[in-house]
Design an enzyme around this catalytic site. Structure first.
Site, mmCIF file in Angstrom:
data_model
loop_
_atom_site.group_PDB
_atom_site.id
_atom_site.type_symbol
_atom_site.label_atom_id
_atom_site.label_comp_id
_atom_site.label_asym_id
_atom_site.label_seq_id
_atom_site.Cartn_x
_atom_site.Cartn_y
_atom_site.Cartn_z
ATOM 1 N N SER A 143 38.568 67.198 113.113
ATOM 2 C CA SER A 143 37.978 65.854 113.086
ATOM 3 C C SER A 143 38.759 64.970 114.049
ATOM 4 O O SER A 143 39.903 65.284 114.399
ATOM 5 C CB SER A 143 38.113 65.292 111.667
ATOM 6 O OG SER A 143 37.736 63.944 111.607
ATOM 7 N N TYR A 156 43.232 63.564 103.992
ATOM 8 C CA TYR A 156 42.160 64.122 104.842
ATOM 9 C C TYR A 156 42.701 64.407 106.245
ATOM 10 O O TYR A 156 42.497 65.489 106.799
ATOM 11 C CB TYR A 156 40.977 63.151 104.911
ATOM 12 C CG TYR A 156 39.809 63.681 105.725
ATOM 13 C CD1 TYR A 156 39.112 64.817 105.318
ATOM 14 C CD2 TYR A 156 39.405 63.051 106.904
ATOM 15 C CE1 TYR A 156 38.042 65.310 106.064
ATOM 16 C CE2 TYR A 156 38.336 63.531 107.650
ATOM 17 C CZ TYR A 156 37.653 64.667 107.229
ATOM 18 O OH TYR A 156 36.602 65.163 107.963
#
Ligand SMILES: NC(=O)c1ccc[n+]([C@@H]2O[C@H](COP(=O)([O-])OP(=O)(O)OC[C@H]3O[C@@H](n4cnc5c(N)ncnc54)[C@H](OP(=O)(O)O)[C@@H]3O)[C@@H](O)[C@H]2O)c1
Length: 248
Positions: A143, A156
């Site tokens: 990401s 995350y």
């Protein structure tokens, strides 16, 4: 450009939604055989049927990536039914953003179990087959959050940094076996991902952000196509992309 996608057997985790679902359709349209893994059996079975009805080759295998045996079964099933595995897309993931002070320990555990251990279990399942045939691609989804850190994103981001670390170590280690390793690091793309946020205030903010900024999931499928379509002497190690309007 030469067609290097047709006939390949691609195993996809998290194939019931978002990137996994669109990638399955896109790669099947390009002639790949797709093996779909996710916990939502009904969704992946429906998708496999849809692909087969259009003349493609697909199968669905219920898979929770936090269970090493289920991930092994997914890859073993692909090899049993279609004879080999050419590409593993380690895609299953969630994004339970929240500030650390909320102490959402269950979210931290799930995020680590799915986003990190799930990727490692995928590597464990695919590597023996790819080593044996001295060919294959392991493509994992990181990401923009695997490159940048912001409040609420500690766990995350840590999980997505970990995906890059694992993939780069793997890249160096599997040279003798001619195996290629890639990471796709997307920015905000419209999928169900924001629904995995359990902190109400954070969820609202991220849903608003995605509504204003997110681009279509086609962007992911096109990146994936580029990686798989390269000839065997080219190893695309990372694609990092964002919506043009995304600041962070
Ligand atoms: N969309 C974005 O903006 C964005 C940006 C950067 C990175 N990513 C990454 O892209 C990947 C795909 O996410 P998405 O955006 O497509 O979100 P999504 O629409 O929510 O899809 C997530 C997928 O992961 C699967 N999954 C979740 N937990 C699982 C488990 N324990 N075992 C097996 N599968 C599991 C879900 O299937 P089941 O619930 O059926 O199991 C679903 O198919 C994730 O790794 C995410 O972090 C997304």
């Amino acid at each position: 450009m030469q067609d290097n996608i047709k006939g390949k057997v691609v195993v996809i985790t998290g194939a019931s939604s978002g990137f996994g679902e669109i990638s399955a359709r896109h790669l099947s349209d390009l002639g790949a055989t797709v093996v779909l893994g996710a916990r939502s059996t009904d969704k992946i079975e429906k998708l496999a049927e849809e692909i087969k009805n259009k003349g493609g080759k697909a199968s669905a295998v219920t898979t929770d990536v936090t269970d090493v045996n289920q991930v092994k079964n997914l890859v073993d099933s692909a090899v049993k039914e279609f004879g080999e595995i050419d590409v593993l897309l380690n895609n299953a993931g969630l994004m339970p953003l929240s500030p650390l002070e909320y102490l959402k320990i269950e979210d931290w555990d799930r995020c680590i179990d799915v986003n990190i251990k799930g990727v490692l279990y995928g590597v464990a399942a695919a590597l023996p087959y790819m080593k044996e045939k001295k060919s294959g691609q392991i493509i994992s989804v990181s990401s923009v959050a695997g490159h940048t850190i912001s409040p609420g994103g500690a766990v995350y981001s840590a999980s997505k940094y970990a995906v890059r670390v694992i993939s780069e170590a793997l890249r160096q280690e599997v040279k003798p076996y001619n195996i290629r390793t890639s990471v796709i690091s997307p920015g905000a793309v419209a999928t169900n991902l924001p629904n995995s946020i359990t902190a109400e205030d954070v969820s609202k903010g991220i849903h608003d952000y995605y509504e204003k900024n997110a681009i279509s999931a086609d962007s992911f499928a096109r990146s994936l196509e580029f990686i798989i379509n390269q000839p065997e002497d080219m190893d695309v190690n990372e694609i990092l992309f964002r919506p043009t309007i995304q600041q962070l």
